[in-house]
Scaffold this motif. Structure first.
Motif: not given
Length: 661
Positions: A80, A82-83, A117, A121, A157, A266
């Motif tokens: 992922n 975004a991860h 982060h 989220c 994400r 994610a």
């Protein structure tokens, strides 16, 4: 001629080269040619080693599957984006600064990796709450504010491909992109700031999506805090943006995230799952939706960001691009954050409230790595050496250029006046389609020359070919093997993908640029060879502008070409014939220029607009744009033997010479 210009001429006559400063090379990530040899021995193994630096939920079973012109990289792997930009840094760098932001009015915000982060989220959960899921396209139409990066990462994400649209584009251009991508959600703001004025993005969004019932939600970032006089020293004369909200469809960003959970697992994305669509101009009127997948793209932008900019944990990195362009995607968001860097974002103009704004930012934030466009550098030159000289730029250690070939004079000025002769310059060539940097010096390893992007990045295989596909010293730039960040196609149009990029030579990618190679094997990019203009680093299709002009009821026919411009590189020159019965006037000229802005955006406004009773054509009726380029450049005309009426082009020459548009 000034003394500085005489010195520049001497430098260029001597073919001056610049070795990496000894202190820089000693500490650089790459200080020798080792990576080039490694990549040449085992190209797939080289890229695989870079991919292993990312976090993968599932390993790949095959590095490359190549069925020209289609490639798959890291086949079977899952990750992922975004991860990789956030989660994997939390343990080691959670309290480190990820984003530093300043708005044009002077308001500031900062985010650590942990804070960024959490915000990503929250917004990812909010999007899911609006019904956005994996595979759904989301249009992002925002100014250069932190929420632009947050929105991109939130989409990544949850596996929703984003389509970022530059905030300077018109409602019609926005609508075209929303329609083509089939976006069901649009993320915008009440307004953005540019030279002290408000750009009404929400109003433009409302106009763009009128009648598009499949757009089920609009998220609006409200900017009211930006004009707090204490928080915004340059914004006390700017009115607070305002906008109308449509109940049931429109949602305020801060209301959505207020109660959203700060935890959002994610989504597992296949390496070849779509990460984003980004529209770019082509030789036909309709922009192309360039598609980039997840695994290969993240591998290439991670690698190039780390080595081209020699990024370390103590760097303050500033790329002056907008996230509406691929440079902002790759070298503001995904590449730097994947490397755990500290990134500066700025909204606004380099000359507001004065021409020292960029240098104020460099000084106040302690910028160490600075990446900008030759267009900007030429503007800085025109404004005068005294502007950068008035600021402390001593923390700068590396400079970069992007968007178009840089002329040697601008390179030397940049080296002297911004870098203080101590900073290596990385002149980078790449495209929306390539995803990441392709040709560039590595700052600790490569001797540079003003005006050349030097050599391909390790693992990239390029060549100069002639029309028949044979090696040449001067001809067409070609990429001869697949690379991880390459586009995976044109959204909804496989044939256009084949025809545009892969039809010139079998199995070889043609980027549309002319180039030459010198005795040292360095690549000199000469610019576009098709009907795409490069105006201030922005690609504009001549057909797009022509289509916008003939859309006006007064216009019968239009032809658009590029001409040289000392600041922008190229400027738009339009030749227009009007319908019978319409009288030409200065008012009509300005109306047509404004009409192009309405249809496309201010970046496409013709610098010159010439009325013509007729356009020069061959006897078969084809407009001779080659001769119009000669007219626009003030050159002697080329071969006119095929013209139906040579008097037409002579008339245009006289008009252009006397034009003050």
């Amino acid at each position: 001629m000034t003394e500085q210009h005489r010195e520049i001429d001497v430098l260029l006559d001597e073919k001056r080269t610049f070795e990496p400063p000894a202190a820089f090379a000693e500490a650089a990530h790459v200080a020798d040619r080792g990576p080039y040899d490694e990549a040449a021995r085992d190209r797939e193994g080289y890229w695989e080693a870079w991919a292993r630096q990312l976090d993968w939920f599932q390993p790949w079973r095959e590095v490359l599957e190549w069925n020209p012109p289609f490639s798959k990289w890291f086949v079977g792997g899952a990750l992922n984006a975004a991860h990789n930009c956030l989660d994997r840094h939390l343990e080691a760098r959670g309290s480190a600064l990820a984003l530093l932001w300043e708005g044009e009015p002077g308001d500031r915000r900062t985010y650590t990796y942990r804070e960024l982060h959490e915000e990503v989220c929250r917004f990812a959960n909010a999007l899911r709450g609006l019904g956005v899921g994996k595979g759904d396209r989301v249009a992002i139409y925002l100014p250069m504010i932190p929420e632009a990066a947050i929105a991109m990462l939130a989409c990544a994400r949850i596996g929703a491909p984003h389509s970022v649209v530059f905030g300077g584009f018109s409602p019609q251009s926005l609508r075209d992109r929303i329609e083509d991508a089939g976006a069901r959600c649009v993320i915008t703001a009440d307004g953005g700031y540019r030279r002290g004025a408000i750009i009404p993005l929400k109003a433009s969004t409302d106009a763009a999506i009128e009648g598009l019932d499949y757009v089920s939600s609009v998220v609006v970032v409200c900017r009211s805090a930006a004009t707090d006089p204490e928080a915004a020293p340059y914004g006390d004369a700017v009115e607070t943006p305002s906008c109308d909200m449509i109940e049931g469809r429109d949602h305020r960003y801060h209301d959505l995230i207020a109660d959203a959970s700060p935890e959002c697992p994610a989504e597992r994305m296949d390496a070849e799952d779509l990460l984003f669509i980004l529209y770019t101009s082509g030789t036909t009127g309709k922009p192309k939706g360039v598609m980039h997948s997840t695994g290969g793209y993240m591998t290439q932008v991670t690698a190039t960001t780390k080595w081209v900019f020699d990024l370390g944990e103590d760097d303050i990195y500033w790329c002056t691009a907008d996230v509406g362009w691929v440079t902002g995607h790759s070298y503001i968001v995904y590449g730097p954050l994947s490397n755990g860097a500290t990134v500066l974002m700025y909204e606004g103009s380099p000359d507001w409230p004065d021409r020292g704004r960029f240098w104020t930012l460099c000084e106040s934030y302690g910028v160490t790595v600075f990446y900008t466009a030759p267009t900007a550098i030429r503007a800085f030159m025109r404004w005068g050496d005294h502007w950068p000289a008035g600021y402390d730029l001593s923390k700068l250690r590396l400079l970069g250029t992007v968007g178009e070939p840089i002329n040697p004079e601008a390179w030397i000025w940049y080296h002297e006046n911004i870098g203080g002769t101590r900073c290596p310059i990385v002149d980078t060539w790449w495209q929306t389609e390539t995803g990441g940097i392709m040709i560039t010096p590595l700052p600790g390893a490569i001797t540079t020359k003003p005006g050349t992007a030097t050599v391909p990045f390790p693992g990239i295989e390029a060549a100069i070919l002639n029309e028949e596909g044979n090696p040449a010293e001067s001809g067409y730039l070609a990429i001869t093997s697949p690379w991880p960040g390459m586009l995976r196609g044109v959204w909804g149009d496989e044939e256009r993908y084949r025809e545009t990029y892969w039809s010139k030579w079998p199995g070889i990618y043609f980027p549309g640029d002319g180039a030459r190679v010198d005795e040292d094997g360095y690549y000199w990019i000469m610019g576009r060879v098709d009907d795409v203009l490069n105006v201030a680093g922005h690609r504009i299709g001549t057909m797009e502008v022509e289509s916008a002009l003939v859309d006006h009821t007064a216009v019968a026919e239009a032809a658009v070409v590029g001409r040289s411009d000392e600041i922008k590189g190229q400027a738009v020159a339009a030749f227009v014939s009007v319908v019978e019965g319409v009288r030409t006037s200065e008012e009509l000229r300005q109306e047509l220029r404004a009409h192009v802005v309405t249809k496309i955006g201010a970046i496409a406004r013709p610098a010159d607009l010439i009325f013509a009773a007729e356009l020069p054509k061959t006897r078969s009726g084809k407009i001779m744009r080659r001769l119009l380029r000669d007219v626009a450049e003030g050159r002697a005309l080329g071969d006119t033997t095929t013209l139906a009426d040579p008097a037409v082009v002579r008339s245009l020459q006289r008009q252009f010479a006397g034009s003050e548009s």
